[in-house]
Design an enzyme around this catalytic site. Structure first.
Site, PDB file in Angstrom:
ATOM      1  N   LEU A  49      88.800  12.808  47.638  1.00 41.71           N
ATOM      2  CA  LEU A  49      88.325  12.183  46.582  1.00 41.71           C
ATOM      3  C   LEU A  49      87.189  11.588  47.050  1.00 41.71           C
ATOM      4  CD1 LEU A  49      91.358  10.457  44.702  1.00 41.71           C
ATOM      5  CD2 LEU A  49      90.111  12.708  44.276  1.00 41.71           C
ATOM      6  N   GLN A 101      93.021  29.752  43.888  1.00 41.17           N
ATOM      7  CA  GLN A 101      91.364  29.934  43.680  1.00 41.17           C
ATOM      8  C   GLN A 101      90.476  29.985  44.598  1.00 41.17           C
ATOM      9  OE1 GLN A 101      91.921  25.758  41.838  1.00 41.17           O
ATOM     10  NE2 GLN A 101      89.591  25.629  42.463  1.00 41.17           N
ATOM     11  N   HIS A 110      84.750  12.081  41.384  1.00 44.80           N
ATOM     12  CA  HIS A 110      86.254  12.356  41.040  1.00 44.80           C
ATOM     13  C   HIS A 110      86.465  10.857  40.470  1.00 44.80           C
ATOM     14  CE1 HIS A 110      86.690  14.989  44.595  1.00 44.80           C
ATOM     15  NE2 HIS A 110      87.077  15.769  43.253  1.00 44.80           N
ATOM     16  N   SER A 116      83.179  17.413  47.636  1.00 45.12           N
ATOM     17  CA  SER A 116      84.022  17.230  48.808  1.00 45.12           C
ATOM     18  C   SER A 116      83.554  18.258  49.809  1.00 45.12           C
ATOM     19  CB  SER A 116      85.462  17.832  48.666  1.00 45.12           C
ATOM     20  OG  SER A 116      85.873  17.133  47.238  1.00 45.12           O
ATOM     21  N   ASP A 131      80.652  21.300  38.141  1.00 42.16           N
ATOM     22  CA  ASP A 131      81.383  22.727  38.359  1.00 42.16           C
ATOM     23  C   ASP A 131      81.243  23.310  36.594  1.00 42.16           C
ATOM     24  OD1 ASP A 131      82.585  23.049  40.682  1.00 42.16           O
ATOM     25  OD2 ASP A 131      83.366  21.010  40.221  1.00 42.16           O
TER      26      ASP A 131
END
Ligand code: PAF
Length: 278
Positions: free
Chosen positions: A26, A54, A30, A182, A146
């Site tokens: 995190l 994924q 986030h 991240s 994203d």
């Protein structure tokens, strides 16, 4: 999965549930989603699950950062109501064998990131569908960083009639413009400097007044000159993700991806093509 009952009892008490799906490690990006959910008055369920389905490249999965203790502390400090860390067996009992049921958002998931990461968005859509099913009716918070994922999830929710309101949240950035991710933790100081070229490229495209193809070239040039191995630099329709032509005017989305020190980075920005020429 215990959070199913937790979410249901929150709804039974007349509360809205705010789901924040993450893969852990995190950072403030986030936490900004959690803050937005809290601001909306939701009972916040933060999930952390590194979804192997994924990752098309197993080396990418192996390198994905893990920080479970720090994550639990951050979740508690940010006022999350339930911090959920589902196990691989709970999420994908058949893994590593393929699941028989997969959610696939075709076309939207095949372009851009999907071109070099086959199956990536099937993995994302499938895991998000499962998180939505277990959580039940909720608001779900996703970062605009994203952007393609956000478009894919919105389309899945609409097509499959999930009782979920998708909330897209503004990308959190470091002072030098680098989008929080991240993956940034894997970059050296030099790599971090090169990585800022993604947001610089987007700003150059946003602020220029040339047509779509000119803005694509501009973005590539900015990233290349910083030593980034460019995967794509595109200007697309905000919903279909199809490339915009030099005749298109109005609002589109610029998306860039590139590799720095072996780390794949992405970023995006709204682009106004209404004043375009040359
Ligand atoms: O954005 C992410 O962290 C992941 O793609 C998500 C939405 C949690 C699904 O695994």
């Amino acid at each position: 999965m215990a959070w199913r009952q937790f979410a249901q009892s929150a709804r039974d008490q007349g509360r809205r549930v705010g789901l924040v799906p993450t893969m852990g490690a995190l950072h403030d990006g986030h936490l900004s989603l959690v803050r937005r959910a809290r601001h909306n008055g939701d009972v916040v369920v933060l999930t952390s699950f590194v979804n192997p389905r994924q990752f098309s490249d197993p080396r990418d999965l192996a390198k994905y950062p893990h920080a479970p203790e720090a994550d639990a502390a951050l979740a508690a400090a940010t006022g999350v109501d339930a911090f959920v860390t589902p196990t691989l067996r709970e999420m994908w009992p058949d893994y590593p064998a393929p699941t028989l049921t997969t959610v696939s958002v075709t076309e939207l998931g095949d372009r851009l990131e999907g071109e070099t990461r086959p199956g990536h968005f099937d993995g994302v859509a499938s895991v998000v569908a499962k998180l939505f099913t277990v959580t039940g009716p909720c608001r779900a918070y996703f970062g605009q960083k994203d952007y393609q994922q956000l478009v894919v999830v919105r389309r899945m929710v609409s097509d499959l009639a999930f009782d979920v309101e998708v909330v897209g949240c503004v990308t959190q950035r470091a002072v030098d413009g680098l989008a929080l991710s991240s993956r940034n933790a894997r970059l050296s100081a030099q790599g971090l400097t090169a990585a800022t070229s993604l947001s610089r490229a987007l700003h150059a495209a946003r602020d220029s007044h040339v047509v779509a193809s000119g803005r694509r070239t501009l973005m590539r040039d900015v990233m290349r000159s910083a030593g980034v191995d460019v995967a794509y630099a595109d200007v697309v329709d905000v919903l279909t993700l199809q490339p915009l032509s030099d005749e298109d005017r109005g609002v589109g989305r610029a998306l860039v991806a590139g590799v720095v020190e072996g780390v794949r980075l992405i970023d995006n920005e709204e682009i106004d093509l209404s004043v375009s020429g040359g």
